[in-house]
Design an enzyme around this catalytic site. Structure first.
Site, mmCIF file in Angstrom:
data_model
loop_
_atom_site.group_PDB
_atom_site.id
_atom_site.type_symbol
_atom_site.label_atom_id
_atom_site.label_comp_id
_atom_site.label_asym_id
_atom_site.label_seq_id
_atom_site.Cartn_x
_atom_site.Cartn_y
_atom_site.Cartn_z
ATOM 1 N N LYS A 78 23.666 -39.695 25.291
ATOM 2 C CA LYS A 78 22.990 -39.069 24.155
ATOM 3 C C LYS A 78 24.026 -38.414 23.250
ATOM 4 O O LYS A 78 25.037 -37.888 23.733
ATOM 5 C CB LYS A 78 22.015 -38.020 24.718
ATOM 6 C CG LYS A 78 21.169 -37.284 23.693
ATOM 7 C CD LYS A 78 20.187 -36.353 24.408
ATOM 8 C CE LYS A 78 19.311 -35.555 23.471
ATOM 9 N NZ LYS A 78 18.352 -34.694 24.198
ATOM 10 N N SER A 153 13.493 -35.150 23.058
ATOM 11 C CA SER A 153 14.496 -35.559 22.104
ATOM 12 C C SER A 153 15.404 -36.699 22.577
ATOM 13 O O SER A 153 16.017 -37.373 21.764
ATOM 14 C CB SER A 153 15.359 -34.356 21.739
ATOM 15 O OG SER A 153 16.051 -33.878 22.869
ATOM 16 N N SER A 177 12.930 -32.941 27.335
ATOM 17 C CA SER A 177 13.506 -34.040 26.557
ATOM 18 C C SER A 177 13.964 -35.254 27.324
ATOM 19 O O SER A 177 14.267 -36.274 26.715
ATOM 20 C CB SER A 177 14.687 -33.527 25.748
ATOM 21 O OG SER A 177 14.206 -33.006 24.548
HETATM 22 N N1 GLN Z 1 10.575 -30.981 22.494
HETATM 23 C C1 GLN Z 1 11.202 -29.793 22.965
HETATM 24 C C2 GLN Z 1 11.863 -29.063 21.823
HETATM 25 O O1 GLN Z 1 11.789 -29.555 20.762
HETATM 26 C C3 GLN Z 1 12.173 -30.098 24.044
HETATM 27 C C4 GLN Z 1 13.495 -30.484 23.544
HETATM 28 C C5 GLN Z 1 14.490 -30.668 24.607
HETATM 29 O O2 GLN Z 1 14.176 -30.653 25.796
HETATM 30 N N2 GLN Z 1 15.738 -30.800 24.179
HETATM 31 O O3 GLN Z 1 12.422 -28.028 21.972
#
Ligand code: GLN
Length: 473
Positions: A78, A153, A177
Site C-alpha cells: 500500500k 482504505s 482498512s
Molecule cells: N474507514 C476508516 C477511516 O476512514 C478506516 C481507515 C483505516 O483503517 N485506515 O478512518
C-alpha cells in the site's frame, strides 16, 4: 480463481522445476497489465522485480537450501508503507515526488526472506476513507463488479490479491482498512494486535490505532507473512517485546471453542439481509460442529464510530502537521513568503477528506473543547476495551460481520461523509481494543458480491485466531 493459492504451491512448482520465479513474476506482470482498468497500481516495479527473480532463480539453482522462507512470494504494498529508493505518497498530492530514504521494518524483514516486491498500490488519501475514492490517483474498482468500490482504505491491496496480480498485499488498518476491503473483494484480511508489527516506515494517520495488515488468499500465507514481519524493533517504541510464536507452524486447531456474537450487531438496522443471513448460517454451522455460539450484549456499538472519529482526527491533525510544503513533497509555486508557502501548499496539496479531518481534529483538541470531545472519547475507548475484555472472560472469540453490507456503487457515499463513516461500525472495535481480527470470505450476495465475516481474539492471541479461522475456510 487465482493461479496460485498459496506460497506452498509456488514453492512446490519451483522445486519440481516446473516453473521459474522469473516466469511467476512475468505472470503477475501480465495480470497487472490486463487489469489496468481497475486502477490498482500507482507504480509497478517491473524491471526490478524481474531482475530480482532472475538472481533468486540462479541462487536457487546453485544452493537451494540458501534461499529465504519467502522465496517465491510476490508482494505489493500500500502507498503508505516505505520502501527505500521508491516513491511513497499516501495517495496524496502533498507527497508528490517524495522518495523513501529507508524501508519500513516490515518491508525490510520480507526482503530478508527473499520476497519480491512488485509494486505500490493505490489507497484512500492518507488511509482516510472506506472506498478508495479519496485517492489523488482516482478510485480503484472492485474486480467482482468494476462499477463498485473495493472498500478502503486498503482497497487496491484487496483488489491486487482478488485480481491475482500478486500473492499477498500489505495494507494498513486504523479502523478497518484491511478487513472491510477484504470483505468487499472476497479475500482474507488480517489486522494483528496493536504493537505486533513495527510501525516504523508506515506513514502515520492515527498512531495509537495504526497497524500494518495482510491481504491474502490463504491462512497459511497470512500466518507466515505475519510471523516474519512481527516482533521487537528498536525503531518503534510502541511495538511489543513479546516473543513471536511460529504462527505458520501452529495452524492446527482442535477442540471445541466458545464464540460470542454481538446480538445488537445482527439486529442493526444498517445490516444488509444477505449479510445477516450469511452470519446466521455461519453461526449455525459452528454450532453444528459442536462449538458454543452465543449472543452477547454490547451496548456501546453506537458510540464506537463517534469516539473513533474524534480520536483519529485528533491524532491525524497532529501527525499531518509535518506536511508543510517545506520538508516533504509538494510545494506551492505561487507563494511568496513562509506563511503563504505553508498555507498554499497545504490547501493545494491535501484533498477534501483529509482537510475535513485535520479541521475536525484541530477543533476537538482546541482549548475549551478538549474535555468535551477528546477526553470523553478517550473514556469511551477505555470502556470499549473493558467491555471487550469482559466478553473474552467467557469466550475465546467474537464473531461479527466485517461490514454492514457488500460493496456499494462508485460515488454512492461520497456526498455524505457520515454515511461513509458508518461503514466501519463493525471493524473499529478491534482497533479501539487493540486486539487481532481477521476477515474471512464466507459467501456472496444473490448478485454475486463477496461477503466477509470477522473473528476477533484477545490481544496477542493471533495463533489461536489463525488456527481457528482455518477451520472455517
Ligand atoms: N474507514 C476508516 C477511516 O476512514 C478506516 C481507515 C483505516 O483503517 N485506515 O478512518
Amino acid at each position: 480463481m487465482p493461479k496460485y493459492q498459496t506460497l506452498q504451491q509456488i514453492q512446490a512448482a519451483l522445486k519440481a522445476g516446473d516453473i521459474t520465479l522469473e516466469a511467476i513474476v512475468q505472470y503477475y506482470l501480465d495480470q497487472i497489465k490486463s487489469s489496468e482498468l481497475l486502477n490498482i497500481y500507482i507504480e509497478v516495479y517491473a524491471e526490478e522485480a524481474l531482475s530480482r527473480a532472475r538472481t533468486l532463480d540462479a541462487q536457487y539453482q546453485q544452493s537451494p537450501e540458501k534461499v529465504g522462507r519467502l522465496y517465491g512470494m510476490v508482494i505489493s504494498h500500500k502507498d503508505v508503507i516505505c520502501y527505500e529508493g521508491h516513491r511513497v505518497s499516501a495517495a496524496s498530492k502533498i507527497l508528490d515526488g517524495f522518495e523513501s530514504i529507508y524501508s519500513a521494518t516490515a518491508i525490510e524483514r520480507l526482503l530478508n526472506e527473499d520476497a519480491i516486491i512488485i509494486g505500490r498500490v493505490n489507497c484512500d488519501e492518507f488511509a482516510m476513507g472506506s472506498s478508495n475514492e479519496t485517492s489523488y490517483y482516482g478510485p480503484t474498482r472492485n474486480a467482482a463488479d468494476p462499477e463498485r468500490v473495493p472498500g478502503g482504505s486498503s482497497g487496491a491491496s484487496a483488489v491486487a490479491v482478488q485480481a491475482d496480480t500478486c500473492l499477498v498485499s500489505l495494507g494498513s488498518d486504523t479502523g478497518g482498512s484491511v478487513r472491510q476491503p477484504a470483505s468487499f473483494c472476497g479475500v482474507i484480511g488480517m489486522k494483528p494486535s496493536y504493537g505486533r508489527i513495527s510501525r516504523y516506515g508506515l506513514l502515520a494517520y492515527a498512531s495509537s490505532f495504526d497497524q500494518i495488515g495482510i491481504l491474502a488468499h490463504s491462512i497459511e500465507d497470512t500466518a507466515l507473512v505475519l510471523e516474519i514481519m512481527s516482533g521487537a524493533d528498536e525503531f518503534d517504541a510502541t511495538v511489543s517485546q513479546k516473543e513471536v510464536p511460529a504462527y505458520s507452524q501452529q495452524l492446527h486447531f482442535e477442540g471445541k471453542t466458545r464464540i460470542a456474537y454481538i446480538e445488537s450487531a445482527l439486529q442493526h438496522p444498517s445490516l444488509d439481509t444477505a449479510v445477516r443471513q450469511n452470519a446466521e448460517e455461519l453461526i449455525q454451522l459452528l454450532k453444528n460442529e459442536g462449538h458454543t455460539v452465543e449472543g452477547v450484549d454490547f451496548d456501546l456499538l453506537d458510540y464506537i464510530i463517534p469516539a473513533y472519529y474524534v480520536l483519529t482526527t485528533a491524532e491525524a491533525s497532529s501527525n499531518l502537521s509535518r506536511y508543510d510544503g517545506i520538508r516533504y513533497g509538494y510545494r506551492s509555486t505561487n507563494a511568496d513568503d513562509l506563511l503563504s508557502t505553508y498555507k498554499k501548499s497545504r490547501t493545494e496539496g491535501f484533498g477534501k477528506e483529509v482537510k475535513r479531518r485535520i479541521m475536525l481534529g484541530t477543533f476537538v483538541l482546541s482549548s475549551g473543547y478538549y474535555d468535551a470531545y477528546y477526553s470523553k472519547a478517550q473514556k469511551v475507548r477505555r470502556l470499549i476495551q473493558e467491555r471487550t475484555a469482559a466478553i473474552f472472560q467467557d469466550y475465546d472469540f467474537i464473531l461479527l460481520p466485517a461490514a454492514p453490507g457488500p460493496a456499494w456503487q462508485l460515488g454512492a457515499k461520497m456526498e455524505d461523509p457520515v454515511e461513509m463513516y458508518l461503514a466501519d461500525i463493525f471493524t473499529v472495535q478491534a482497533n479501539m481494543a487493540g486486539i487481532p481480527a481477521i476477515c474471512l470470505p464466507t459467501g456472496t450476495t444473490p448478485d454475486g458480491l463477496p461477503i466477509g465475516m470477522q473473528l476477533m481474539a484477545p490481544r496477542f492471541e493471533e495463533s489461536k485466531l489463525l488456527a481457528f479461522a482455518k477451520t472455517i475456510l
